[in-house]
Motif scaffolding. Structure first.
Motif, PDB file in Angstrom:
ATOM      1  N   GLY A 147       2.337  -3.551  18.274  1.00  0.00           N
ATOM      2  CA  GLY A 147       1.036  -3.941  18.795  1.00  0.00           C
ATOM      3  C   GLY A 147      -0.055  -2.905  18.627  1.00  0.00           C
ATOM      4  O   GLY A 147      -1.197  -3.133  19.003  1.00  0.00           O
ATOM      5  N   GLU A 148       0.291  -1.738  18.051  1.00  0.00           N
ATOM      6  CA  GLU A 148      -0.702  -0.689  17.848  1.00  0.00           C
ATOM      7  C   GLU A 148      -1.332  -0.785  16.450  1.00  0.00           C
ATOM      8  O   GLU A 148      -0.935  -1.625  15.638  1.00  0.00           O
ATOM      9  N   VAL A 149      -2.290   0.082  16.187  1.00  0.00           N
ATOM     10  CA  VAL A 149      -2.972   0.106  14.896  1.00  0.00           C
ATOM     11  C   VAL A 149      -2.825   1.484  14.267  1.00  0.00           C
ATOM     12  O   VAL A 149      -3.045   2.505  14.927  1.00  0.00           O
ATOM     13  N   THR A 150      -2.443   1.527  13.004  1.00  0.00           N
ATOM     14  CA  THR A 150      -2.337   2.765  12.242  1.00  0.00           C
ATOM     15  C   THR A 150      -3.407   2.757  11.160  1.00  0.00           C
ATOM     16  O   THR A 150      -3.647   1.723  10.532  1.00  0.00           O
ATOM     17  N   VAL A 151      -4.043   3.923  10.959  1.00  0.00           N
ATOM     18  CA  VAL A 151      -5.103   4.032   9.950  1.00  0.00           C
ATOM     19  C   VAL A 151      -4.689   5.060   8.892  1.00  0.00           C
ATOM     20  O   VAL A 151      -4.330   6.194   9.240  1.00  0.00           O
ATOM     21  N   TRP A 152      -4.730   4.660   7.632  1.00  0.00           N
ATOM     22  CA  TRP A 152      -4.530   5.593   6.525  1.00  0.00           C
ATOM     23  C   TRP A 152      -5.868   5.841   5.856  1.00  0.00           C
ATOM     24  O   TRP A 152      -6.669   4.927   5.690  1.00  0.00           O
ATOM     25  N   GLY A 153      -6.109   7.103   5.459  1.00  0.00           N
ATOM     26  CA  GLY A 153      -7.332   7.417   4.744  1.00  0.00           C
ATOM     27  C   GLY A 153      -8.383   8.053   5.640  1.00  0.00           C
ATOM     28  O   GLY A 153      -8.274   8.099   6.845  1.00  0.00           O
ATOM     29  N   THR A 159      -6.117   1.027  -8.029  1.00  0.00           N
ATOM     30  CA  THR A 159      -5.932   2.469  -7.861  1.00  0.00           C
ATOM     31  C   THR A 159      -7.279   3.160  -7.713  1.00  0.00           C
ATOM     32  O   THR A 159      -8.223   2.848  -8.427  1.00  0.00           O
ATOM     33  N   GLY A 160      -7.356   4.095  -6.760  1.00  0.00           N
ATOM     34  CA  GLY A 160      -8.582   4.866  -6.571  1.00  0.00           C
ATOM     35  C   GLY A 160      -9.761   4.043  -6.101  1.00  0.00           C
ATOM     36  O   GLY A 160     -10.907   4.422  -6.326  1.00  0.00           O
ATOM     37  N   ILE A 161      -9.508   2.921  -5.446  1.00  0.00           N
ATOM     38  CA  ILE A 161     -10.587   2.031  -5.009  1.00  0.00           C
ATOM     39  C   ILE A 161     -10.702   1.993  -3.487  1.00  0.00           C
ATOM     40  O   ILE A 161     -11.788   2.125  -2.932  1.00  0.00           O
ATOM     41  N   ALA A 162      -9.574   1.803  -2.798  1.00  0.00           N
ATOM     42  CA  ALA A 162      -9.593   1.702  -1.332  1.00  0.00           C
ATOM     43  C   ALA A 162      -9.871   3.066  -0.701  1.00  0.00           C
ATOM     44  O   ALA A 162      -9.380   4.089  -1.182  1.00  0.00           O
ATOM     45  N   GLN A 163     -10.637   3.063   0.362  1.00  0.00           N
ATOM     46  CA  GLN A 163     -10.954   4.307   1.066  1.00  0.00           C
ATOM     47  C   GLN A 163     -10.287   4.408   2.429  1.00  0.00           C
ATOM     48  O   GLN A 163     -10.058   5.503   2.933  1.00  0.00           O
ATOM     49  N   LYS A 180       3.368  -4.080   4.870  1.00  0.00           N
ATOM     50  CA  LYS A 180       2.761  -3.765   3.576  1.00  0.00           C
ATOM     51  C   LYS A 180       2.821  -2.271   3.243  1.00  0.00           C
ATOM     52  O   LYS A 180       2.396  -1.861   2.168  1.00  0.00           O
ATOM     53  N   GLN A 181       3.330  -1.440   4.166  1.00  0.00           N
ATOM     54  CA  GLN A 181       3.416   0.008   3.934  1.00  0.00           C
ATOM     55  C   GLN A 181       4.632   0.345   3.068  1.00  0.00           C
ATOM     56  O   GLN A 181       5.726  -0.148   3.315  1.00  0.00           O
ATOM     57  N   SER A 182       4.431   1.196   2.051  1.00  0.00           N
ATOM     58  CA  SER A 182       5.531   1.636   1.188  1.00  0.00           C
ATOM     59  C   SER A 182       5.321   3.080   0.768  1.00  0.00           C
ATOM     60  O   SER A 182       4.182   3.558   0.706  1.00  0.00           O
ATOM     61  N   LYS A 183       6.412   3.758   0.465  1.00  0.00           N
ATOM     62  CA  LYS A 183       6.307   5.106  -0.098  1.00  0.00           C
ATOM     63  C   LYS A 183       5.839   5.030  -1.545  1.00  0.00           C
ATOM     64  O   LYS A 183       5.119   5.902  -2.033  1.00  0.00           O
ATOM     65  N   HIS A 184       6.286   3.989  -2.242  1.00  0.00           N
ATOM     66  CA  HIS A 184       5.882   3.754  -3.637  1.00  0.00           C
ATOM     67  C   HIS A 184       5.629   2.269  -3.821  1.00  0.00           C
ATOM     68  O   HIS A 184       6.324   1.429  -3.231  1.00  0.00           O
ATOM     69  N   LEU A 185       4.638   1.927  -4.653  1.00  0.00           N
ATOM     70  CA  LEU A 185       4.423   0.527  -4.981  1.00  0.00           C
ATOM     71  C   LEU A 185       5.658  -0.034  -5.685  1.00  0.00           C
ATOM     72  O   LEU A 185       6.298   0.646  -6.489  1.00  0.00           O
ATOM     73  N   GLY A 186       5.979  -1.256  -5.372  1.00  0.00           N
ATOM     74  CA  GLY A 186       7.170  -1.883  -5.942  1.00  0.00           C
ATOM     75  C   GLY A 186       8.407  -1.709  -5.104  1.00  0.00           C
ATOM     76  O   GLY A 186       9.460  -2.276  -5.410  1.00  0.00           O
ATOM     77  N   GLU A 187       8.295  -0.957  -4.020  1.00  0.00           N
ATOM     78  CA  GLU A 187       9.458  -0.697  -3.154  1.00  0.00           C
ATOM     79  C   GLU A 187       9.776  -1.906  -2.280  1.00  0.00           C
ATOM     80  O   GLU A 187      10.918  -2.357  -2.208  1.00  0.00           O
ATOM     81  N   VAL A 210       0.854  -1.193   0.000  1.00  0.00           N
ATOM     82  CA  VAL A 210       0.000   0.000   0.000  1.00  0.00           C
ATOM     83  C   VAL A 210       0.885   1.235   0.000  1.00  0.00           C
ATOM     84  O   VAL A 210       1.846   1.316   0.772  1.00  0.00           O
ATOM     85  N   ASP A 211       0.568   2.231  -0.862  1.00  0.00           N
ATOM     86  CA  ASP A 211       1.305   3.497  -0.827  1.00  0.00           C
ATOM     87  C   ASP A 211       0.453   4.562  -0.134  1.00  0.00           C
ATOM     88  O   ASP A 211      -0.725   4.331   0.175  1.00  0.00           O
ATOM     89  N   PRO A 212       1.021   5.732   0.169  1.00  0.00           N
ATOM     90  CA  PRO A 212       0.279   6.757   0.918  1.00  0.00           C
ATOM     91  C   PRO A 212      -0.985   7.264   0.220  1.00  0.00           C
ATOM     92  O   PRO A 212      -1.854   7.855   0.874  1.00  0.00           O
ATOM     93  N   ASN A 213      -1.094   7.064  -1.097  1.00  0.00           N
ATOM     94  CA  ASN A 213      -2.310   7.448  -1.819  1.00  0.00           C
ATOM     95  C   ASN A 213      -3.349   6.332  -1.838  1.00  0.00           C
ATOM     96  O   ASN A 213      -4.348   6.423  -2.563  1.00  0.00           O
ATOM     97  N   LEU A 214      -3.091   5.284  -1.065  1.00  0.00           N
ATOM     98  CA  LEU A 214      -3.972   4.113  -0.962  1.00  0.00           C
ATOM     99  C   LEU A 214      -4.064   3.323  -2.260  1.00  0.00           C
ATOM    100  O   LEU A 214      -5.046   2.622  -2.496  1.00  0.00           O
ATOM    101  N   ASN A 215      -3.041   3.455  -3.098  1.00  0.00           N
ATOM    102  CA  ASN A 215      -2.908   2.531  -4.229  1.00  0.00           C
ATOM    103  C   ASN A 215      -2.403   1.200  -3.683  1.00  0.00           C
ATOM    104  O   ASN A 215      -1.626   1.179  -2.711  1.00  0.00           O
TER     105      ASN A 215
END
Length: 233
Positions: free
Chosen positions: A227-233, A214-218, A125-132, A90-95
């Motif tokens: 042990g914590e939870v981070t939320v993007w979006g 792309t442009g699907i996940a919210q 699964k967090q990345s600055k860019h897909l493919g990283e 997942v990238d920061p734009n939720l792609n």
């Protein structure tokens, strides 16, 4: 249960608790190690007999059945209130890159039919860019007789490596998807513009769909290493 596993469970439970509409009638359930806990949480709902769940493949069908949920087919329920699924990156734009489990077409079908797509995953699964970080390449589902032609065209589009996914110890020969197609894992390196790449790939005759979402996940819920939870979006 490890700390990461606890965080994955917390992320999945929060994703369900914070996003599931109270009167949802149709829910999509995807696959992946974190979605197991989302299905578990949905299976704990007292009104679970009032809605149906749509699977994205064999594994998610088993999750639905094992948690005592009603299984429906997307042919019967083409409008889905919300879908929960995993991701390979997942990238920061939720792609997203999806398809590590070879269910990408049905996952995208359910996601596109859903009013809201919520992703649950772990911190890796967090990345600055897909493919990283996801170095296995973008999964592309192709019609079997077209895989040689598509492989040559992918190289012309800049693919660094194209692999026909094999069944490994479990199967002699290539992986066959639930739709009876092949999967090509294609390394493009860092992907600066996932949407543009997806559109180019979709134009190739023989390509059923790609693992670029792309442009699907919210929203994306990550179980963190601490042990914590981070939320993007």
């Amino acid at each position: 249960m490890s700390q990461v596993e606890v965080a994955k469970k917390l992320a999945a439970y929060r994703a369900v608790d914070e996003n599931l509409p109270p009167h949802a009638k149709v829910i999509g359930i995807g696959s992946g190690s974190t979605v197991i806990y989302a299905a578990e949480r949905i299976g704990q709902l007292p009104n679970k007999n009032e809605f149906v769940c749509i699977s994205t493949g064999f594994q998610s069908k088993q999750l639905i059945v094992d948690n005592g949920l009603r299984l429906g087919q997307i042919e019967q329920y083409p409008e889905i209130d919300i879908a929960f699924d995993g991701a390979d990156e997942v990238d920061p734009n939720l792609n997203l890159i999806k398809g590590g489990g070879a269910c990408l077409f049905q996952e995208k079908l359910v996601a596109s039919a859903a009013k809201k797509l919520v992703i649950v995953a772990d911190f890796r699964k967090q990345s600055k860019h897909l493919g990283e970080h996801w170095r296995q390449g973008v999964p592309i589902e192709v019609v079997p007789i077209a895989f040689s032609k598509v492989t040559r065209e992918l190289t012309k589009l800049g693919a660094k490596k194209v692999d026909l996914r094999q069944g490994g110890k479990a199967k002699a020969g290539p992986v066959i998807t639930d739709n009876y197609n092949f999967i090509l894992d294609v390394d493009f390196g860092i992907i600066e513009d996932p949407q543009s790449l997806h559109l180019k790939l979709k134009q190739l005759v023989g390509v059923v769909d790609t693992g670029l979402f792309t442009g699907i996940a919210q929203k994306v819920y990550f179980g963190e290493e601490n042990g914590e939870v981070t939320v993007w979006g």
